[in-house]
Design a protein around this motif. Sequence first.
Motif, PDB file in Angstrom:
ATOM      1  N   THR A 230      83.047  26.397  38.938  1.00 44.91           N
ATOM      2  CA  THR A 230      82.255  27.011  37.864  1.00 44.91           C
ATOM      3  C   THR A 230      81.992  26.027  36.732  1.00 44.91           C
ATOM      4  OG1 THR A 230      83.225  29.167  38.388  1.00 44.91           O
ATOM      5  CG2 THR A 230      82.173  28.928  36.247  1.00 44.91           C
ATOM      6  N   LEU A 231      83.022  25.292  36.305  1.00 48.59           N
ATOM      7  CA  LEU A 231      82.875  24.361  35.190  1.00 48.59           C
ATOM      8  C   LEU A 231      81.957  23.196  35.553  1.00 48.59           C
ATOM      9  CD1 LEU A 231      86.557  24.252  33.864  1.00 48.59           C
ATOM     10  CD2 LEU A 231      84.605  25.476  32.893  1.00 48.59           C
ATOM     11  N   THR A 232      81.943  22.801  36.815  1.00 45.92           N
ATOM     12  CA  THR A 232      81.052  21.725  37.243  1.00 45.92           C
ATOM     13  C   THR A 232      79.598  22.121  37.046  1.00 45.92           C
ATOM     14  OG1 THR A 232      82.636  20.891  38.883  1.00 45.92           O
ATOM     15  CG2 THR A 232      80.325  20.309  39.198  1.00 45.92           C
ATOM     16  N   GLN A 233      79.219  23.281  37.543  1.00 47.84           N
ATOM     17  CA  GLN A 233      77.832  23.725  37.411  1.00 47.84           C
ATOM     18  C   GLN A 233      77.477  24.045  35.959  1.00 47.84           C
ATOM     19  OE1 GLN A 233      75.387  23.706  39.809  1.00 47.84           O
ATOM     20  NE2 GLN A 233      77.009  22.532  40.811  1.00 47.84           N
ATOM     21  N   LEU A 234      78.413  24.612  35.223  1.00 51.74           N
ATOM     22  CA  LEU A 234      78.146  24.937  33.820  1.00 51.74           C
ATOM     23  C   LEU A 234      77.948  23.666  33.006  1.00 51.74           C
ATOM     24  CD1 LEU A 234      77.880  27.277  31.855  1.00 51.74           C
ATOM     25  CD2 LEU A 234      80.344  27.167  31.468  1.00 51.74           C
ATOM     26  N   THR A 235      78.775  22.657  33.246  1.00 57.06           N
ATOM     27  CA  THR A 235      78.628  21.381  32.541  1.00 57.06           C
ATOM     28  C   THR A 235      77.302  20.718  32.885  1.00 57.06           C
ATOM     29  OG1 THR A 235      81.021  21.048  32.581  1.00 57.06           O
ATOM     30  CG2 THR A 235      79.665  19.124  32.136  1.00 57.06           C
ATOM     31  N   LYS A 236      76.936  20.742  34.160  1.00 57.99           N
ATOM     32  CA  LYS A 236      75.668  20.140  34.575  1.00 57.99           C
ATOM     33  C   LYS A 236      74.482  20.808  33.874  1.00 57.99           C
ATOM     34  CE  LYS A 236      72.436  20.105  38.387  1.00 57.99           C
ATOM     35  NZ  LYS A 236      72.129  20.596  39.742  1.00 57.99           N
ATOM     36  N   ASN A 237      74.439  22.137  33.895  1.00 61.97           N
ATOM     37  CA  ASN A 237      73.324  22.847  33.272  1.00 61.97           C
ATOM     38  C   ASN A 237      73.280  22.624  31.764  1.00 61.97           C
ATOM     39  OD1 ASN A 237      72.607  23.897  35.784  1.00 61.97           O
ATOM     40  ND2 ASN A 237      73.855  25.745  35.516  1.00 61.97           N
ATOM     41  N   SER A 238      74.440  22.620  31.126  1.00 61.42           N
ATOM     42  CA  SER A 238      74.491  22.389  29.683  1.00 61.42           C
ATOM     43  C   SER A 238      74.067  20.969  29.336  1.00 61.42           C
ATOM     44  CB  SER A 238      75.903  22.658  29.155  1.00 61.42           C
ATOM     45  OG  SER A 238      76.273  24.006  29.363  1.00 61.42           O
ATOM     46  N   MET A 239      74.463  20.004  30.164  1.00 67.70           N
ATOM     47  CA  MET A 239      74.075  18.614  29.928  1.00 67.70           C
ATOM     48  C   MET A 239      72.567  18.433  30.090  1.00 67.70           C
ATOM     49  SD  MET A 239      76.313  16.312  29.017  1.00 67.70           S
ATOM     50  CE  MET A 239      75.528  14.810  29.615  1.00 67.70           C
ATOM     51  N   LEU A 240      71.992  19.045  31.114  1.00 76.35           N
ATOM     52  CA  LEU A 240      70.549  18.938  31.316  1.00 76.35           C
ATOM     53  C   LEU A 240      69.791  19.522  30.125  1.00 76.35           C
ATOM     54  CD1 LEU A 240      70.217  19.842  35.106  1.00 76.35           C
ATOM     55  CD2 LEU A 240      69.922  17.594  34.047  1.00 76.35           C
ATOM     56  N   GLU A 241      70.284  20.633  29.610  1.00 76.94           N
ATOM     57  CA  GLU A 241      69.629  21.235  28.443  1.00 76.94           C
ATOM     58  C   GLU A 241      69.786  20.352  27.219  1.00 76.94           C
ATOM     59  OE1 GLU A 241      69.785  25.361  25.799  1.00 76.94           O
ATOM     60  OE2 GLU A 241      71.034  25.138  27.589  1.00 76.94           O
ATOM     61  N   ALA A 242      70.986  19.790  27.035  1.00 77.87           N
ATOM     62  CA  ALA A 242      71.224  18.931  25.865  1.00 77.87           C
ATOM     63  C   ALA A 242      70.394  17.654  25.945  1.00 77.87           C
ATOM     64  CB  ALA A 242      72.711  18.598  25.760  1.00 77.87           C
ATOM     65  N   LEU A 243      70.288  17.073  27.121  1.00 75.20           N
ATOM     66  CA  LEU A 243      69.547  15.813  27.274  1.00 75.20           C
ATOM     67  C   LEU A 243      68.048  15.981  27.028  1.00 75.20           C
ATOM     68  CD1 LEU A 243      71.345  14.375  30.436  1.00 75.20           C
ATOM     69  CD2 LEU A 243      71.437  13.449  28.103  1.00 75.20           C
ATOM     70  N   SER A 244      67.565  17.205  27.083  1.00 75.35           N
ATOM     71  CA  SER A 244      66.136  17.450  26.866  1.00 75.35           C
ATOM     72  C   SER A 244      65.801  17.749  25.406  1.00 75.35           C
ATOM     73  CB  SER A 244      65.663  18.613  27.742  1.00 75.35           C
ATOM     74  OG  SER A 244      66.302  19.826  27.351  1.00 75.35           O
ATOM     75  N   GLN A 245      66.794  17.762  24.531  1.00 76.20           N
ATOM     76  CA  GLN A 245      66.569  18.124  23.129  1.00 76.20           C
ATOM     77  C   GLN A 245      65.983  16.943  22.344  1.00 76.20           C
ATOM     78  OE1 GLN A 245      67.020  21.306  21.985  1.00 76.20           O
ATOM     79  NE2 GLN A 245      67.450  21.724  24.156  1.00 76.20           N
ATOM     80  N   ASP A 246      65.383  17.284  21.213  1.00 74.72           N
ATOM     81  CA  ASP A 246      64.729  16.274  20.384  1.00 74.72           C
ATOM     82  C   ASP A 246      65.719  15.275  19.807  1.00 74.72           C
ATOM     83  OD1 ASP A 246      62.282  17.427  20.883  1.00 74.72           O
ATOM     84  OD2 ASP A 246      62.292  18.651  19.058  1.00 74.72           O
ATOM     85  N   TYR A 247      66.927  15.729  19.446  1.00 77.62           N
ATOM     86  CA  TYR A 247      67.871  14.810  18.811  1.00 77.62           C
ATOM     87  C   TYR A 247      68.344  13.727  19.782  1.00 77.62           C
ATOM     88  CZ  TYR A 247      71.529  17.659  21.035  1.00 77.62           C
ATOM     89  OH  TYR A 247      72.320  18.324  21.941  1.00 77.62           O
ATOM     90  N   ILE A 248      68.289  13.998  21.093  1.00 77.29           N
ATOM     91  CA  ILE A 248      68.631  12.974  22.080  1.00 77.29           C
ATOM     92  C   ILE A 248      67.541  11.900  22.113  1.00 77.29           C
ATOM     93  CG2 ILE A 248      69.038  12.517  24.524  1.00 77.29           C
ATOM     94  CD1 ILE A 248      71.336  13.937  23.172  1.00 77.29           C
ATOM     95  N   ARG A 249      66.293  12.338  22.089  1.00 78.01           N
ATOM     96  CA  ARG A 249      65.194  11.366  22.057  1.00 78.01           C
ATOM     97  C   ARG A 249      65.237  10.546  20.780  1.00 78.01           C
ATOM     98  NH1 ARG A 249      62.496  15.700  24.739  1.00 78.01           N
ATOM     99  NH2 ARG A 249      61.856  16.622  22.749  1.00 78.01           N
ATOM    100  N   THR A 250      65.611  11.185  19.677  1.00 78.89           N
ATOM    101  CA  THR A 250      65.723  10.462  18.408  1.00 78.89           C
ATOM    102  C   THR A 250      66.841   9.432  18.469  1.00 78.89           C
ATOM    103  OG1 THR A 250      64.928  12.417  17.210  1.00 78.89           O
ATOM    104  CG2 THR A 250      66.081  10.721  15.925  1.00 78.89           C
TER     105      THR A 250
END
Length: 350
Positions: A230-250
Amino acid sequence: MYGFLVLLGVITLVFFLFNILPGDPARMMLGQRADAESIEIINRDLGRDKPLGIQYLNYLNDLSPISLHNNSNPQSFFFLSSDKYSYATLLRLGSTSLVLKAPYLRRSYQSQRKVSEIIASAFPQTAILALVAMLFALLVGISLGVVSALHKDSWIDRTTLVLSTLGMSLPSFFAAILIAWLFAYILADWTHLNMFGNLFTVDDYGEGEYLDLKNLILPALTLGIRPLATLTQLTKNSMLEALSQDYIRTARAKGLSHRRVVVHHALRNALNPVVTSAGGWLAGLLAGAVFVEYVFDWKGMGIVIVDALDTYDFPVVMGAILFVCVLLVLINILTDLVYGLLDPRVRIDR
């Protein structure tokens, strides 16, 4: 307040559930020596000669740290006597006193030991098993989730998805039998692991007990499989969402290194749902290690609960359920506090 209401609801449900089940505690305690007079004496001592509603209030009085106590008349509304627990008197009200005490979970029908003593001797084994399993699930699960997110749609990601799905769908009882058979029987010559065992093993030469950590490996691995998936898939989905945010591009536009962007910016924000899930899983492991402990003969709460159910030792089962419920409430509160530390946006302004 919510935690208190949950505890009160569980106490009420547990009390009435186990008091409507068939079985006479007096007959269980006396066995073949049971006669009508002895049964009546024991039921009176247990307070079971009173109406069910009064029994419930007495049970609440037992569990409450601040309770009413009456020494002069055992047949009064509150039938508690001083030999059941230690207490400190806060206020005297005639023949009744307001006392401070530890919650009293009553005594086992079979061994006559205090339920609190039985739980105290068994819970450390379950706690160690659950913590090690959760630590394993967190370390491996978060690592695999991050790697899968950074290599989205690759063979690593697809393999992790298959293994996670398998781990989430595998029942704990079946997984325990399968892992014990594979690693402690088929591969025993290479692993040197035991199919059954406890944290402490009695020395063959009569020199007491010694710590045997290898007996912890298979139960912890089995117990950690489902939260790991469960934690593997949850971490993956959360990371994908975080990596797509504006502050990451900044952050990347400012020239920060890839490692710093991933670890200090994306991962930290992605851990919020992971921490919430981990807290729930830890509470679930503490409460749900029954099957795993039973298969590996791990002397924890699971064995205590199974043995108590097998012998209709209801005070032990009731005490274990209430103890686990308290742990669930405390862990959920702690999870909320940790969540606030990780994400200042969810902190409550005062």
